[in-house]
Design an enzyme around this catalytic site. Structure first.
Site, PDB file in Angstrom:
ATOM      1  N   SER A 119      16.736  16.727  75.723  1.00 41.00           N
ATOM      2  CA  SER A 119      15.289  16.865  75.928  1.00 41.00           C
ATOM      3  C   SER A 119      14.573  17.314  74.662  1.00 41.00           C
ATOM      4  O   SER A 119      13.353  17.366  74.641  1.00 41.00           O
ATOM      5  CB  SER A 119      14.985  17.805  77.087  1.00 41.00           C
ATOM      6  OG  SER A 119      15.890  18.844  77.179  1.00 41.00           O
ATOM      7  N   HIS A 140      15.760   9.618  77.229  1.00 38.45           N
ATOM      8  CA  HIS A 140      15.374  10.879  77.871  1.00 38.45           C
ATOM      9  C   HIS A 140      14.767  10.620  79.249  1.00 38.45           C
ATOM     10  O   HIS A 140      13.603  10.226  79.363  1.00 38.45           O
ATOM     11  CB  HIS A 140      14.372  11.613  76.958  1.00 38.45           C
ATOM     12  CG  HIS A 140      13.927  12.940  77.474  1.00 38.45           C
ATOM     13  ND1 HIS A 140      12.710  13.482  77.187  1.00 38.45           N
ATOM     14  CD2 HIS A 140      14.554  13.846  78.270  1.00 38.45           C
ATOM     15  CE1 HIS A 140      12.595  14.658  77.783  1.00 38.45           C
ATOM     16  NE2 HIS A 140      13.696  14.896  78.445  1.00 38.45           N
ATOM     17  N   GLU A 152      11.725   8.254  78.066  1.00 32.47           N
ATOM     18  CA  GLU A 152      11.363   8.225  76.645  1.00 32.47           C
ATOM     19  C   GLU A 152      12.560   7.655  75.896  1.00 32.47           C
ATOM     20  O   GLU A 152      13.681   8.148  76.066  1.00 32.47           O
ATOM     21  CB  GLU A 152      11.095   9.637  76.112  1.00 32.47           C
ATOM     22  CG  GLU A 152       9.750  10.205  76.490  1.00 32.47           C
ATOM     23  CD  GLU A 152       9.507  11.566  75.821  1.00 32.47           C
ATOM     24  OE1 GLU A 152       8.458  11.741  75.222  1.00 32.47           O
ATOM     25  OE2 GLU A 152      10.378  12.452  75.932  1.00 32.47           O
ATOM     26  N   ASN A 190       7.959  16.943  75.943  1.00 33.39           N
ATOM     27  CA  ASN A 190       8.120  18.395  75.821  1.00 33.39           C
ATOM     28  C   ASN A 190       7.260  19.008  74.718  1.00 33.39           C
ATOM     29  O   ASN A 190       6.970  20.198  74.753  1.00 33.39           O
ATOM     30  CB  ASN A 190       9.592  18.748  75.639  1.00 33.39           C
ATOM     31  CG  ASN A 190      10.313  18.703  76.968  1.00 33.39           C
ATOM     32  OD1 ASN A 190       9.755  19.111  77.993  1.00 33.39           O
ATOM     33  ND2 ASN A 190      11.515  18.189  76.994  1.00 33.39           N
TER      34      ASN A 190
HETATM   35  P1  NAI Z   1      23.499  21.065  83.717  1.00 27.72           P
HETATM   36  O1  NAI Z   1      23.865  22.403  83.197  1.00 27.72           O
HETATM   37  O2  NAI Z   1      23.024  20.903  85.127  1.00 27.72           O
HETATM   38  O3  NAI Z   1      24.747  20.041  83.524  1.00 27.72           O
HETATM   39  C1  NAI Z   1      25.510  19.936  82.357  1.00 27.72           C
HETATM   40  C2  NAI Z   1      26.909  19.442  82.737  1.00 27.72           C
HETATM   41  O4  NAI Z   1      27.608  19.087  81.526  1.00 27.72           O
HETATM   42  C3  NAI Z   1      27.774  20.472  83.465  1.00 27.72           C
HETATM   43  O5  NAI Z   1      28.267  19.927  84.676  1.00 27.72           O
HETATM   44  C4  NAI Z   1      28.937  20.748  82.478  1.00 27.72           C
HETATM   45  O6  NAI Z   1      30.161  21.003  83.133  1.00 27.72           O
HETATM   46  C5  NAI Z   1      28.973  19.447  81.703  1.00 27.72           C
HETATM   47  N1  NAI Z   1      29.588  19.525  80.382  1.00 27.72           N
HETATM   48  C6  NAI Z   1      29.448  20.502  79.457  1.00 27.72           C
HETATM   49  N2  NAI Z   1      30.159  20.187  78.342  1.00 27.72           N
HETATM   50  C7  NAI Z   1      30.750  18.993  78.589  1.00 27.72           C
HETATM   51  C8  NAI Z   1      31.605  18.136  77.835  1.00 27.72           C
HETATM   52  N3  NAI Z   1      31.990  18.451  76.603  1.00 27.72           N
HETATM   53  N4  NAI Z   1      32.031  16.972  78.405  1.00 27.72           N
HETATM   54  C9  NAI Z   1      31.657  16.630  79.658  1.00 27.72           C
HETATM   55  N5  NAI Z   1      30.841  17.416  80.420  1.00 27.72           N
HETATM   56  C10 NAI Z   1      30.391  18.570  79.890  1.00 27.72           C
HETATM   57  O7  NAI Z   1      22.409  20.488  82.679  1.00 27.72           O
HETATM   58  P2  NAI Z   1      21.206  19.440  82.941  1.00 27.72           P
HETATM   59  O8  NAI Z   1      19.987  20.160  83.377  1.00 27.72           O
HETATM   60  O9  NAI Z   1      21.742  18.296  83.732  1.00 27.72           O
HETATM   61  O10 NAI Z   1      20.918  18.971  81.432  1.00 27.72           O
HETATM   62  C11 NAI Z   1      21.757  18.060  80.760  1.00 27.72           C
HETATM   63  C12 NAI Z   1      21.018  17.467  79.562  1.00 27.72           C
HETATM   64  O11 NAI Z   1      19.820  16.821  80.019  1.00 27.72           O
HETATM   65  C13 NAI Z   1      20.553  18.506  78.531  1.00 27.72           C
HETATM   66  O12 NAI Z   1      20.645  17.922  77.247  1.00 27.72           O
HETATM   67  C14 NAI Z   1      19.093  18.746  78.911  1.00 27.72           C
HETATM   68  O13 NAI Z   1      18.297  19.189  77.840  1.00 27.72           O
HETATM   69  C15 NAI Z   1      18.681  17.345  79.340  1.00 27.72           C
HETATM   70  N6  NAI Z   1      17.519  17.288  80.242  1.00 27.72           N
HETATM   71  C16 NAI Z   1      17.335  18.241  81.225  1.00 27.72           C
HETATM   72  C17 NAI Z   1      16.234  18.186  82.069  1.00 27.72           C
HETATM   73  C18 NAI Z   1      16.018  19.221  83.152  1.00 27.72           C
HETATM   74  O14 NAI Z   1      14.923  19.239  83.757  1.00 27.72           O
HETATM   75  N7  NAI Z   1      16.986  20.068  83.445  1.00 27.72           N
HETATM   76  C19 NAI Z   1      15.236  17.103  81.941  1.00 27.72           C
HETATM   77  C20 NAI Z   1      15.565  16.111  80.934  1.00 27.72           C
HETATM   78  C21 NAI Z   1      16.659  16.236  80.105  1.00 27.72           C
END
Ligand code: NAI
Length: 283
Positions: A119, A140, A152, A190
């Site tokens: 993000s 994104h 995006e 953002n």
């Molecule tokens: P989250 O914390 O819910 O999920 C992340 C997942 O990645 C976890 O299940 C974790 O076990 C896994 N993980 C960590 N290291 C890993 C690896 N080396 N290999 C495989 N899996 C791994 O996070 P979320 O909210 O889903 O965010 C994920 C990405 O999306 C981030 O880059 C965030 O900035 C982006 N994002 C988040 C938004 C939001 O509203 N939360 C909106 C748009 C983008």
């Protein structure tokens, strides 16, 4: 180039949503995570979402079954060896992302495109962890992925025209509206949203009004569907702080300084809805 098989890395709230829309749109999908527990939680969430869509008659029982038949899970990054496209959605941390991209570069087929759902982090820096920066791009998605129409698409410094075109076509295939964005801190969404949320937090910090009243002003006064503090709780206050720091570091402008109250809440473990407490309290 045709995309048939996609690996989504990270089965958290974003990765599970991305895997769902890809499988619903006809792609073969491998949902990958380091944690079995996250994969189980992610797939259960997808099944629940699809069952709800069947109940609301948005999709048929058969479409649900077909979607699930296209979805598999894996804890092995090596399974990316059979994929045409990888979409990374692991934690928002540059070290973790560059490690994943460096490993993927040696595993994924030469033609495969490597996309990040970051993000805020620079795509150019993520691409530099590979020997194929022309095939690395930002994709994104917005949260919740099955509902929100925008994607995006961020071009890194060396992203090729062909990579951009393939990813743009894929976004349309996923029934999303793609918007092209250059690689600047916070991209567009953002860069505009987070300073507004940060300003709302300053208004709480300075005692201008209560969180409820600030959200009411923005909902009824500016027609936002959700107040900025409710939205911040929903996104996660740690994520909000992280993005403000990326904007502050990236632009070097004091207008992006994170509000001290935001830092204090994150230090206290008040991360919003996911931790049960942020600007509001949750069950
Ligand atoms: P989250 O914390 O819910 O999920 C992340 C997942 O990645 C976890 O299940 C974790 O076990 C896994 N993980 C960590 N290291 C890993 C690896 N080396 N290999 C495989 N899996 C791994 O996070 P979320 O909210 O889903 O965010 C994920 C990405 O999306 C981030 O880059 C965030 O900035 C982006 N994002 C988040 C938004 C939001 O509203 N939360 C909106 C748009 C983008």
């Amino acid at each position: 180039m045709a995309i048939n098989k996609v690996m989504v890395i990270g089965a958290g709230q974003m990765g599970a949503g991305i895997a769902q829309v890809c499988a619903q749109s006809g792609y073969e999908v491998i949902l990958n995570d380091v944690s079995e527990e996250a994969l189980e939680k992610g797939t259960k969430g997808i099944e629940k979402q699809l069952a709800r869509s069947v109940a609301k008659e948005r999709i048929t029982e058969n479409e649900k079954k077909e979607t699930l038949s296209r979805l598999s899970t894996s804890t092995q990054l090596e399974d990316a060896g059979s994929c045409d496209m990888v979409i990374e959605a692991v934690v928002e941390n540059m070290d973790v992302k560059t490690k994943v991209f460096g490993d993927l570069d040696t595993i994924a087929p030469a033609h495969a495109i490597l996309a990040s759902n970051t993000s805020s982090l620079p795509i150019t820096e993520i691409a530099a962890a590979t020997n194929r920066p022309d095939q690395v791009i930002g994709m994104h998605f917005m949260n919740p992925v099955p509902v929100m129409k925008l994607v995006e698409i961020i071009r890194g410094l060396q992203t090729s025209e062909e990579t951009y075109k393939v990813v743009e076509d894929m976004a349309v295939q996923l029934s999303k509206t793609p918007v092209e964005v250059k690689d600047f801190p916070g991209f567009v969404s953002n860069r505009i949203l987070m300073p507004m949320i940060n300003e709302a937090i300053f208004a709480v910090y300075e005692g201008v009004a209560s969180p409820e009243d600030i959200d009411t002003v923005m909902k009824l006064g500016t027609n936002h569907p959700m107040g900025p503090l409710t939205l911040a709780d929903f996104i996660g206050l740690d994520t909000c702080l992280y993005i403000m720091e990326v904007l502050h570091d990236g632009f070097g402008d004091s207008k992006y300084r994170p509000c001290p109250l935001l830092r204090k809440y994150v230090k206290a473990g008040w991360l919003g809805k996911k931790s049960g407490r942020g600007f509001y309290q949750y069950q």
